[in-house]
Each structure stands twice: as structure tokens, then as C-alpha cells.
Motif scaffolding. Sequence first.
Motif, PDB file in Angstrom:
ATOM      1  N   ILE A 240      42.962  22.998  29.531  1.00 55.77           N
ATOM      2  CA  ILE A 240      43.807  23.779  30.444  1.00 55.77           C
ATOM      3  C   ILE A 240      43.605  23.317  31.889  1.00 55.77           C
ATOM      4  CG2 ILE A 240      44.159  26.091  31.387  1.00 55.77           C
ATOM      5  CD1 ILE A 240      43.413  27.112  28.563  1.00 55.77           C
ATOM      6  N   PHE A 241      42.348  23.042  32.233  1.00 50.76           N
ATOM      7  CA  PHE A 241      42.060  22.575  33.592  1.00 50.76           C
ATOM      8  C   PHE A 241      42.851  21.310  33.913  1.00 50.76           C
ATOM      9  CE2 PHE A 241      39.633  19.090  35.528  1.00 50.76           C
ATOM     10  CZ  PHE A 241      39.755  19.471  36.849  1.00 50.76           C
TER      11      PHE A 241
ATOM     12  N   ILE B 198      44.714  29.762  37.116  1.00 49.37           N
ATOM     13  CA  ILE B 198      44.229  29.372  35.792  1.00 49.37           C
ATOM     14  C   ILE B 198      43.262  28.196  35.906  1.00 49.37           C
ATOM     15  CG2 ILE B 198      44.933  28.346  33.605  1.00 49.37           C
ATOM     16  CD1 ILE B 198      47.452  30.022  33.743  1.00 49.37           C
ATOM     17  N   THR B 199      43.635  27.223  36.768  1.00 52.83           N
ATOM     18  CA  THR B 199      42.771  26.044  36.937  1.00 52.83           C
ATOM     19  C   THR B 199      41.415  26.441  37.489  1.00 52.83           C
ATOM     20  OG1 THR B 199      44.782  24.852  37.465  1.00 52.83           O
ATOM     21  CG2 THR B 199      42.716  23.723  37.874  1.00 52.83           C
ATOM     22  N   ILE B 200      41.427  27.330  38.482  1.00 53.79           N
ATOM     23  CA  ILE B 200      40.162  27.762  39.083  1.00 53.79           C
ATOM     24  C   ILE B 200      39.311  28.469  38.030  1.00 53.79           C
ATOM     25  CG2 ILE B 200      39.139  29.319  40.776  1.00 53.79           C
ATOM     26  CD1 ILE B 200      41.534  28.708  42.579  1.00 53.79           C
ATOM     27  N   LEU B 201      39.968  29.340  37.237  1.00 51.16           N
ATOM     28  CA  LEU B 201      39.220  30.054  36.195  1.00 51.16           C
ATOM     29  C   LEU B 201      38.648  29.068  35.183  1.00 51.16           C
ATOM     30  CD1 LEU B 201      41.435  33.217  35.596  1.00 51.16           C
ATOM     31  CD2 LEU B 201      39.234  33.037  36.773  1.00 51.16           C
ATOM     32  N   ALA B 202      39.476  28.104  34.766  1.00 53.12           N
ATOM     33  CA  ALA B 202      39.008  27.116  33.787  1.00 53.12           C
ATOM     34  C   ALA B 202      37.812  26.344  34.327  1.00 53.12           C
ATOM     35  CB  ALA B 202      40.141  26.161  33.437  1.00 53.12           C
TER      36      ALA B 202
ATOM     37  N   VAL C 128      34.773  28.465  34.152  1.00 55.00           N
ATOM     38  CA  VAL C 128      34.266  28.515  32.781  1.00 55.00           C
ATOM     39  C   VAL C 128      33.493  27.238  32.469  1.00 55.00           C
ATOM     40  CG1 VAL C 128      34.944  28.529  30.351  1.00 55.00           C
ATOM     41  CG2 VAL C 128      36.045  30.068  31.957  1.00 55.00           C
ATOM     42  N   LEU C 129      34.053  26.099  32.871  1.00 56.06           N
ATOM     43  CA  LEU C 129      33.379  24.817  32.620  1.00 56.06           C
ATOM     44  C   LEU C 129      32.016  24.797  33.299  1.00 56.06           C
ATOM     45  CD1 LEU C 129      36.200  22.146  33.069  1.00 56.06           C
ATOM     46  CD2 LEU C 129      35.130  22.911  30.968  1.00 56.06           C
ATOM     47  N   LEU C 130      31.997  25.284  34.546  1.00 52.53           N
ATOM     48  CA  LEU C 130      30.757  25.296  35.305  1.00 52.53           C
ATOM     49  C   LEU C 130      29.734  26.203  34.638  1.00 52.53           C
ATOM     50  CD1 LEU C 130      30.018  23.899  37.921  1.00 52.53           C
ATOM     51  CD2 LEU C 130      30.634  25.956  39.150  1.00 52.53           C
ATOM     52  N   ALA C 131      30.201  27.392  34.228  1.00 48.78           N
ATOM     53  CA  ALA C 131      29.296  28.352  33.598  1.00 48.78           C
ATOM     54  C   ALA C 131      28.757  27.792  32.282  1.00 48.78           C
ATOM     55  CB  ALA C 131      30.022  29.668  33.364  1.00 48.78           C
ATOM     56  N   SER C 132      29.640  27.141  31.490  1.00 51.60           N
ATOM     57  CA  SER C 132      29.160  26.608  30.200  1.00 51.60           C
ATOM     58  C   SER C 132      28.147  25.507  30.431  1.00 51.60           C
ATOM     59  CB  SER C 132      30.312  26.044  29.369  1.00 51.60           C
ATOM     60  OG  SER C 132      31.483  26.712  29.619  1.00 51.60           O
ATOM     61  N   ARG C 133      28.429  24.676  31.431  1.00 51.37           N
ATOM     62  CA  ARG C 133      27.501  23.569  31.686  1.00 51.37           C
ATOM     63  C   ARG C 133      26.121  24.083  32.043  1.00 51.37           C
ATOM     64  NH1 ARG C 133      28.204  18.456  31.414  1.00 51.37           N
ATOM     65  NH2 ARG C 133      30.292  17.578  31.380  1.00 51.37           N
ATOM     66  N   LEU C 134      26.105  25.189  32.774  1.00 52.42           N
ATOM     67  CA  LEU C 134      24.813  25.710  33.215  1.00 52.42           C
ATOM     68  C   LEU C 134      24.231  26.708  32.214  1.00 52.42           C
ATOM     69  CD1 LEU C 134      25.659  26.179  36.993  1.00 52.42           C
ATOM     70  CD2 LEU C 134      24.398  24.314  35.901  1.00 52.42           C
TER      71      LEU C 134
ATOM     72  N   LEU D 210      36.598  22.906  44.919  1.00 48.32           N
ATOM     73  CA  LEU D 210      36.797  23.246  46.329  1.00 48.32           C
ATOM     74  C   LEU D 210      38.255  23.128  46.804  1.00 48.32           C
ATOM     75  CD1 LEU D 210      33.637  21.892  48.172  1.00 48.32           C
ATOM     76  CD2 LEU D 210      34.440  24.235  48.030  1.00 48.32           C
ATOM     77  N   PRO D 211      38.948  22.005  46.578  1.00 47.04           N
ATOM     78  CA  PRO D 211      40.325  21.929  47.083  1.00 47.04           C
ATOM     79  C   PRO D 211      41.238  22.981  46.471  1.00 47.04           C
ATOM     80  CG  PRO D 211      39.596  19.784  46.301  1.00 47.04           C
ATOM     81  CD  PRO D 211      38.546  20.759  45.924  1.00 47.04           C
ATOM     82  N   PHE D 212      41.015  23.335  45.201  1.00 45.38           N
ATOM     83  CA  PHE D 212      41.868  24.353  44.586  1.00 45.38           C
ATOM     84  C   PHE D 212      41.649  25.710  45.247  1.00 45.38           C
ATOM     85  CE2 PHE D 212      42.118  21.158  41.323  1.00 45.38           C
ATOM     86  CZ  PHE D 212      43.435  21.253  40.933  1.00 45.38           C
ATOM     87  N   LEU D 213      40.375  26.035  45.455  1.00 49.76           N
ATOM     88  CA  LEU D 213      40.030  27.327  46.043  1.00 49.76           C
ATOM     89  C   LEU D 213      40.569  27.430  47.469  1.00 49.76           C
ATOM     90  CD1 LEU D 213      38.411  29.411  44.506  1.00 49.76           C
ATOM     91  CD2 LEU D 213      36.375  28.711  45.773  1.00 49.76           C
ATOM     92  N   THR D 214      40.233  26.428  48.295  1.00 50.21           N
ATOM     93  CA  THR D 214      40.664  26.472  49.696  1.00 50.21           C
ATOM     94  C   THR D 214      42.180  26.383  49.795  1.00 50.21           C
ATOM     95  OG1 THR D 214      40.249  24.114  49.783  1.00 50.21           O
ATOM     96  CG2 THR D 214      38.550  25.537  50.665  1.00 50.21           C
ATOM     97  N   GLY D 215      42.794  25.586  48.908  1.00 46.37           N
ATOM     98  CA  GLY D 215      44.245  25.456  48.924  1.00 46.37           C
ATOM     99  C   GLY D 215      44.918  26.780  48.617  1.00 46.37           C
TER     100      GLY D 215
END
Lengths: 662, 232
Positions: free
Chosen positions: B78-79, B119-123, B126-132, B154-159
Motif C-alpha cells: 500500500i505504501f 494511508i501512505t503515512i499510516l502504512a 506500520v512498517l516502522l513499528a513492525s521493523r522495531l 518526513l516529506p509526506f508528513l510535512t507535505g
Amino acid sequence: METLDRTRRVKDILWVCVFAGLLAMLFRFIFGLGATTNLDDHVPWGLWKIFNMVGGAALATSGFTIGFLGHVLHIKPFDRLVKPAILVAFLGYGSSLFALLFDIGLPWRFWHPFVFWNPHSFLFEVFWCVSFYFLVTFFELSPSLLERTRMTRLQHSLKKAAPWLVVIGITLSSLHHTSLGSLFLVTPQRLHVLWYSPMISLLFIISAMGGGMMLLGLIKLLYHWWYTPGELIVGIQRKQSMVCATDPESATDGEPASASPLREVRALAIAGSVVLTLYLILKLADLLLRPEASSALFEGTWESWLFLSEMLIATVLPIGLIFSQRVRHSANGLAFVCGLGASGLALNRMNVGIFGYFRDAGEVYFPSLIEWAITVGVLAMAGLAFFFIVEQFSIFTNHRKPVSDTQLALGSSFDRLTRVWNHRLLTGFERVTLIALIVLPISWWLLYPPYWPETPEPVSPPLALDSERDTLRIDANRNGYEVLFAHAEHRQRLGTETSCTSCHHLTLPGDQATPCSHCHVAMEERSPLFDHDHHTAAVAAAEQFHGLQPENQSCACCHTLGAYHAASTAKGCLECHREDMHPVDPPDDPNGLMHASSYHSAMHQTCIECHRKEKEAAGRPDLDRCTTCHQPMPGFKPRPEEGEKLDAASSLVELAAKKRGL
Amino acid sequence: MRTWIDLAMGPLFAVTFLFMLIGLLRHLIQQLDTLFRRKAGRLRHMPWRKMARDSLGWVVPIRHLTSGNVLFSNSSFIFHIGAILVPLFYAGHIALWEKLFAVSLPALSATVADTLTIITILALLVLLASRLGNTKLRTINRSSDTAVLIVVLLPFLTGFFAAHPTMNPLPWQAMFLMHLLSAELLFVLVPLTKLSHIVLFFFDRISEMHWQLKPGAGDRVAETLFGKGAKI
């Protein structure tokens, strides 16, 4: 391995210059000469023409001098140097012509001199000779380039034609070198008296012959330093054994003495010094014969010091040093002498073409970064071509030594920067692409002309800027040429209070009559009118927004939220400012008020359009002419009209007022 | 602030964008060079059909979405949809492409762009959380993997905040500058990190190296799995 590393480093530096140069060439073609160079009408030529063309052609003379000594006179050490000399001439003339392509205003017309003849021009002759001589060097070089092919018959006939080609080459060279000198004869008022000599054409060709030999010596030394450093050491050792003279037999065994590259370079340096001595004698005679020049020699001016240092570097030092036996028998000493001679020649051409030339231009010429990039880039291209040719063909040696790039990464290579494994890539290829990756973005920043705009010429407001004064002195450039605008008279005649809006089409919010120069700030460029930051703060304050960032709430006042935010999708200025900016004839485009036109066009449009309309009604056909408003130049006396007497001080505005009986 | 924004929109953007373009082009050239010059002998024996099927299998990864770590693979898929569509087709960026390359792309509507961004930010989260969080993933996780995820986030969030000033906790200009700078950081990192799979993905099955594996690693895995002489 070591030699490969040496050339590798040099090639890397050359590639850096080439990539920066390629970008600069692209920008020169896209943005034109004005935006990319520091040349103008007062300084019409610069680094490209003088350094690459005049200097480059001078330094490449060894092609015909060594060709003459080796192929025609068959003097011993020089016949082995003919091939390298021709390569230097080929690359030198090739890069000169290539650089010229960027220097001429309309590069796609480079072929015009071939078709449209102008036999009265020295440059016409220079162009013909240089381009034909380039062809000749190509034919002279081609037997070496064809060695690896099977075209033996072609090679044979080319070799047979070689002496004839040398003769043609000598003719063409001596023609255009003298013409390049003669070029400067037509401008006695520009060239400084130290260099302006009636025999400058003779001085040009003789200095070029000497300096060209010196450059060939330097290149020969560099070649051996890069590829066969052993031979240089052998040469030095043999010299030492000969100096000691312990055993005359030992000096002759092993390789024949003529194989030593040092011996050939020495012959070149000595021959070059002989020619330079002739040049020095001629130069001294020239100075003595022209008293105005010899008196200028020790005046202590910038030109006199330049001239003295040029003579020192180009002639006195190399000639003096070559007498020393230690210098003659050491590679470093010979390299120093040759380097002095060659750079002295380049300095001479720069002095004649630029430093001693543009004294009356009234400005200091310093090449722009793009000019440097193209100059160095073209030379770097020639350098890389040199490496390619000497590695692929037999130029300096009689047998071709295949120089294989043995630094192939074995099996695989790890690209350290990108941390990616690649299969067996050539190190050179990897490095060149890596250089491109780093150099191209940085040079884009440094060279892209719009990033480095010239500061726009500011406009000063007219003097006497208040409604009480009768006449405004509009001297926007502050250069002494002014327009006297009879403000009170115009106001009176066009209907006092109601007349303001005939010229003042827009004011600052809340203002009654804003001066023209307040918005039209730049003389030739348009300037932005809209201050975004000021508006966000002002709107947030006016609407009394609250919240974490009240200014962020103000976006929705002009932009549609959710849509793309840009000037084109925002509210027009007059939707809010129709009352307080007193617009007259506002533009239909809602964004038409984003920019103010240049002061130059604003003034001309406002005045001329009205004058053009009114000239019939006023019965004055000259109303829309330049001289109606613009004061005559100082010292210029206008012609008296129809019996009217004009004293020099009276202005045309007063004349116009007189005519109307005011 | 205005000067910084001008700098980030002008020279800095050009330099970093050029760096990315040339860096990716360099990867492409090197891969083609590897393929046609160095591996020319092996080209005839390559299992083209299987390789194409494998590659397409990752473009439409139905097989991979239903097995293994379902949450991780689905959010990764999805990301990628958002990561390709939003930067290219967001209305604000279209103007940029028109200015740079004189091409006009169709724009996403504001609602679609917003939804995709969220959706991209959420995905990504999730990826970050799973990795950690996931033990298995954490063992093979390198610090650079986490860092790359944050740099992409970062660009998605700030954008998103820059496009929605009313929700923005910072002054608009500061957020916009952060958006520009984070995007430029991403540009620089693309050719230098595993993000270069933008180009290298297409050579994935041929050169088995875009995840920074050692050359021949794929063959060795195949050998372990399918016996001696097996090739990928």
C-alpha cells in the motif's frame, strides 16, 4: 601500476573540467553570450578568443616548425619528434576552432567564411588558414591513426604525401600567424604603445615558433614522466657517467644514446631558445626604434611591469637558464625552462589581446565563471584526446605499446559511495560516472545563469518630487541625461484636480498620488509588487484569527482550501483594494498587478501613448518624438526653427511652452 | 525565512534533483553494462520467462500478500502505491513538473491526494513499528533500514501539513521549508541507499544485487535450496 595511477589522477582532474565545461557550453547556447560572459560592446572579445584561439594557435606551432626541421631538413633528433609535434598541432588547432564555436554570436553560421568571402578582412584569412591547417594536421596524423587498420595502400599514399603536406602546412601557418599579428595593427588607439609595433606580425610568428617548441618539450617530458619514467632516469644516469668519463665504453653500450628522451627535449629547448633569442633581439630593436615605447618601458605603470615580466618569463629566463649545464641535463630543469617559454608566450598573447588592449574600455574585464569553465573544459577535452591517442597509437614511440587497463576489478567491484556490488566494472568507467555525479550538480549551482543575476539597475526617484514644484527632473539613471517634466504645466492644462488619474493609474492602499518610482523600481526589469508575508500578517490581524498559528488561518481568505495554492488560483488584488488603490483602467487579468513593468517602459508607455493621441489635436507632429522630452546631449545645439532664436541653455520644454504662448 | 525558501526551491532543489537523476542514470548504465558486456555469454542461458514472472509477481504481489508476515507485506504494498502516485500527481507538484520538464500530468483530486497521503503515512508507521517491534524483523533490521523509512516519512508528513495550513502546528513557511529540505534529503539518499531500487528493481532478477548482496549470493542460495548447479 604506478604510471597508471599517475595518469589516472590527471585524467580524473581532466574529467572534472570536462563535465563542468560541457554544462557551461550548454548554458552558453541556451542563455546566449550576454548572460553567460562578462563581454560587452566595450570589451568585445575575451578569454575564449585570446587564450584559446590566439594563444592556442601560437602554442601549437611546433607542428610546422618541427615538421620543417625533421621532414624537410632531416635534422637528426627532430625527425623523431615530428609525430608528437603534429599531434600537438592537431589538438591545439582543433581545440582553438572548437572554442571559437562558442565565441561567435551565431555558431550555426560558422561555415559562412567559406562561402561568403570577405578578402579585405584579416580574420577571413586567419579562419581559412586555421581551418585548412587543421585539415592538414589531420592528414599528417592519419598514417599513425591508420596503423591498426589494414588500409595499407591508403597509408602508403599518405606517407608519400607527407613532405608536401608539411610544405602546405608551413605556408598556411606562416600566413595566419602573421595575420593574427596584423589584426592588431588596425587598432593603434587601443593597444598599448609597448606592444603596438609596426612589425608585430613578424614578432607574432617568431615568438610562436619559439614558444611552440618549448611547449612540445614540456609535453614530451610529461609523457615520459607519466608512461616511461625509467627512460628519464636512464638518461640522467648516462649523463652522469658521461660527465664522470671514467669509462667511455660504458656510455655507448646498452641503448643508443639517441633513444634518450632527455636528449630530444634538450634539442627542442636549445632550438626554442635560439628562436627566442632572435625574438628578443627583434623586440629590443623594436623598442629602440620607437622612442615613445622605450620611454614607456620604465614608467612604472601597470602595463610597463606586465611587459617587463613578460619579457623576463618568455625570453630572458629561458635563454639564460639553458646556458647552465645542470639545467640542460636534468629533467626538472628542462621542464622548468620549457614551461617558462610556453607560459611566457601565452602571457604575451594575453597582454596583446586583453591586458594591454582594453585600456580605453573604462571597465575592468574579468572572465565570468562560464568563460573559465569553457576555456578549461576545451583544454581538458584536448588533454583527454591526447591521452587516448598516445595510448592507442604509436606517437611517441615507434612501436605501439598496448596500455591495457590492468586495474580491472577482479570478479566484482564494490562501489563505495553507493554501497552496491557490481560485476567486473572497469575502474575508469566507474570513476568517470562518479565524477559526473558529483561535478554536474555542483557546477549547475555555480554556473546556471539565473541563479547569479546581475543586480538590476536601480531607479532613483525624480528630483523635486512634490506637487508644489513646477518641473520634475527625471534622471532615472543618474547619469546626467535627464527629462525635464513640466508637472505643474501638465496638471494645469489637463484639468487640475481631475487630471491626476490620467497618469497616476494606481496608488499604494490609502495613498492619493504614489510616485512612479515607488513601484517601477528597476530600470529595465519588471519588479514584484505583491508582498505575501506582509499580507498573511495583515489579514490575520485584521480578521482577528485565533488558534495555535493565527497566520495559518489567513490562507483561506485568498486561496481556496483544498485547491492548489498559487498566484493563479488566488483572489485578484482589486477584489479587496478597489476602493483604496484608485485603479484607473485596471488589467483584466486578476494577477495583472503581481508585477510592475520596468521604469523604462512605464515612463515611455504613459507619456508616448498620450503624446501620440494628442499630437493631431495640438497641431504638433513632433509631439511623440524622442527629442520632445529628452534633453539634447551636453554641447549639442538644436537647430532653430522658423526664425525662433534659441540660446543654448533653453530647454525644449521651455520651447514647447513658448510655442503654446504660456 | 524567505531567503531560505528561495534557496531550497532554487539551487538546492536543482542540485539534489540532478544528483538523484544522474545517480540513478549511473546505476542504470552500470547495470546495462554488466548485463550486455560482462554477462553477455550468460544471456542466452537466462530463464527469461521465469524472471519476468518473478518480477511481475512483485509488481502485483497477490502471492506475497497472503502468506508470511501479512501486515508487513500489505502495508509495504500500500505504501508503494501512495509513494508513486502522490509525489507525481499531486496538484501542487504538477506545476513543478510543468516548470521543470514542460510536461503536464493529470492531477489527483484534493480528496484522493489527501486520502492517499494519510494511508501512505499510516502504512509507513506500520512498517516502522513492525521493523522495531517484530522480533524476526528486528534481527535482520539494519539501522539504515529504519533511517530510510524515517527519511521517506518526513516529506509526506510535512507535505500534508503544508497543504492543510489550518491543521499545521508550525508557521506555514517553516513547514514548507521543512517539506522542501526533507524532500531534498530524500533526493540525495535515493542513489546512495537501497532506495536506488527505483531503478535497480528492474535488474533485480538478473543481477541479484540491488539489496547490496554480494555477487553470486543468489546462486549460492539457489544451490543450497535446489542442489548443485541450480541457477536463479
